[in-house]
Write an enzyme that holds these catalytic residues in place. Structure first.
Site, short mmCIF file in Angstrom:
data_model
loop_
_atom_site.label_atom_id
_atom_site.label_comp_id
_atom_site.label_asym_id
_atom_site.label_seq_id
_atom_site.Cartn_x
_atom_site.Cartn_y
_atom_site.Cartn_z
N GLU A 96 0.80 -1.22 0.00
CA GLU A 96 0.00 0.00 0.00
C GLU A 96 0.84 1.27 0.00
O GLU A 96 1.96 1.30 0.52
CB GLU A 96 -0.94 0.00 1.22
CG GLU A 96 -1.99 -1.09 1.12
CD GLU A 96 -2.99 -1.12 2.28
OE1 GLU A 96 -4.10 -1.62 2.05
OE2 GLU A 96 -2.67 -0.64 3.39
N CYS A 109 3.24 8.83 0.76
CA CYS A 109 3.78 7.94 1.79
C CYS A 109 3.95 6.58 1.12
O CYS A 109 2.97 5.95 0.72
CB CYS A 109 2.82 7.85 2.97
SG CYS A 109 3.33 6.66 4.23
N CYS A 116 6.53 -6.76 6.89
CA CYS A 116 7.60 -6.20 7.73
C CYS A 116 8.07 -7.27 8.71
O CYS A 116 7.29 -8.12 9.13
CB CYS A 116 7.08 -4.98 8.49
SG CYS A 116 8.38 -4.07 9.38
N CYS A 120 6.57 -4.36 15.45
CA CYS A 120 6.20 -3.30 16.40
C CYS A 120 4.75 -3.52 16.83
O CYS A 120 3.88 -3.77 15.99
CB CYS A 120 6.36 -1.93 15.76
SG CYS A 120 8.07 -1.54 15.31
N CYS A 123 1.61 -1.38 15.33
CA CYS A 123 1.55 -1.14 13.88
C CYS A 123 0.94 -2.34 13.17
O CYS A 123 1.38 -3.48 13.36
CB CYS A 123 2.96 -0.87 13.36
SG CYS A 123 3.06 -0.70 11.57
N GLY A 167 6.95 -1.67 5.94
CA GLY A 167 8.34 -2.14 5.93
C GLY A 167 9.31 -1.16 6.57
O GLY A 167 8.98 -0.01 6.87
N GLU A 168 10.53 -1.64 6.81
CA GLU A 168 11.62 -0.85 7.39
C GLU A 168 12.60 -0.49 6.27
O GLU A 168 13.32 -1.35 5.76
CB GLU A 168 12.32 -1.66 8.49
CG GLU A 168 13.66 -1.12 8.97
CD GLU A 168 13.63 0.35 9.37
OE1 GLU A 168 14.39 1.13 8.76
OE2 GLU A 168 12.87 0.71 10.29
N HIS A 224 8.88 6.71 19.87
CA HIS A 224 7.65 6.20 20.49
C HIS A 224 7.75 5.81 21.96
O HIS A 224 6.72 5.55 22.59
CB HIS A 224 7.06 5.04 19.68
CG HIS A 224 6.89 5.34 18.23
ND1 HIS A 224 6.48 6.58 17.76
CD2 HIS A 224 7.13 4.59 17.12
CE1 HIS A 224 6.44 6.57 16.45
NE2 HIS A 224 6.84 5.38 16.02
N CYS A 342 -1.19 6.61 9.94
CA CYS A 342 0.07 6.07 10.46
C CYS A 342 -0.18 4.77 11.23
O CYS A 342 -1.00 4.72 12.14
CB CYS A 342 0.70 7.12 11.37
SG CYS A 342 2.27 6.62 12.06
#
Length: 349
Positions: A96, A109, A116, A120, A123, A167-168, A224, A342
């Site tokens: 996405e 974005c 991923c 986390c 998320c 993803g990172e 965070h 987010c």
């Protein structure tokens, strides 16, 4: 039995490799320029679209090369103007991307991985498996398709790109940097790298690598939580990349590049929204030449039990930071009604 040779992705050829190939065909040099323009500037998604080439040449290219472009699989429009796209890769994976419009900006974005691996806890993407990295040409396609959306819907080109999707980015380092190289190249979208922000959950070694590579884009750290105990709880990556290691890496990155650094901080009710949490955050902010702390509204997801603090608690947290001379901004969530905000990207139907 002869094996079928896998065709090379034509967009993985350099310009000089493409020139060499055309030399072997005995084709005129200007043909190389025409093909290169179709690949990176005119944004063709198939050889058939290369209409100023002869049919024979198009067939020859199709016989010798693959052209695995991504396409828009589904689009959702939010009440606030945000547009979420689900893209389909040539090998049928879904990923996405989001177009976030404001009066002065049109921001893409984009995602860097299919799924991923970081898990986390807040998320939605973190609850998916990582299928694979996106190739640089696929990331480029995401940006091109979102830019086309922006021009179609708002009559404006993209002004900014954030790598804050699925993803990172720093675990797909080479492809992300190559995609940015193409996005900023005069041969590509010619966007200024100063308008691009790469967001990381915190891979200290790769943040240092960004410094060594003298990148020109901005960096955002998804913090965070402002102490290791809490950060370990919600972001398992912190166990191998603790806050001190990240602070050291960010300082190194800044020394090497002078580029803007932002901290991202999602507020979770009764978890990281106290005065003490704010004081710990101020302490980290003062250890790094950070430009800004973005306070982000939490967007609930089905898999997690976190909730958003009330408006009063958010304001008190912000005011405490401001009183301590912290440059802080509240980032209001966009596209919540279509799971585009987010932390919500998860390829939902």
């Amino acid at each position: 039995m002869a094996t079928i040779k896998e065709k090379k992705n034509i967009r993985h050829l350099s310009l000089s490799e493409l020139e060499q190939y055309f030399e072997t065909l005995g084709e005129k040099k200007f043909r190389v320029k025409q093909v290169w323009e179709w690949l990176w500037q005119k944004h063709a998604h198939s050889f058939d679209e290369m209409t100023n080439l002869s049919k024979d040449l198009r067939h020859m290219l199709a016989d010798n090369f693959s052209f695995p472009a991504i396409s828009v699989d589904a689009t959702q429009y939010s009440a606030d103007g945000t547009i979420k796209s689900r893209f389909r890769t040539a090998d049928h994976h879904l990923v996405e991307g989001v177009l976030i419009p404001t009066d002065e900006r049109k921001t893409a974005c984009v995602s860097s991985q299919i799924g991923c691996s970081l898990s986390c806890k807040f998320c939605a993407t973190g609850y998916m498996d990582r299928k694979r990295n996106l190739d640089y040409d696929e990331i480029y396609d995401e940006v091109v398709l979102i830019n086309q959306q922006s021009e179609r819907v708002f009559n404006k080109k993209l002004t900014n790109i954030v790598f804050m999707g699925m993803g990172e980015p720093l675990l797909n380092y080479k492809n992300v940097l190559k995609a940015i190289e193409k996005i900023t190249s005069p041969d590509g979208l010619a966007m200024s790298p100063r308008r691009i922000t790469v967001s990381t959950a915190g891979v200290a070694k790769m943040i240092r690598q960004l410094g060594d590579d003298k990148v020109k884009f901005k960096l955002a750290l998804s913090l965070h939580a402002a102490n290791d105990r809490k950060r370990n709880e919600i972001m398992p990556i912190n166990e191998t990349n603790n806050i001190k290691a990240l602070v050291d890496a960010l300082n190194y990155f800044y020394q090497q590049t002078g580029n803007e650094i932002t901290f991202e901080y999602i507020l979770f009710k009764d978890f990281n929204d106290s005065h003490q949490d704010a004081d710990e955050l101020i302490k980290i902010y003062r250890q790094v030449p950070a430009d800004l702390i973005n306070i982000i509204e939490y967007n609930p997801i089905d898999q997690a039990l976190f909730s958003k603090p009330d408006e009063n608690a958010i304001q008190q947290f912000m005011q405490h930071l401001e009183r301590n001379r912290v440059n802080v901004r509240l980032r209001h969530s966009r596209g919540k009604d279509i799971d585009a905000a987010c932390g919500q990207l998860a390829n939902k139907e």
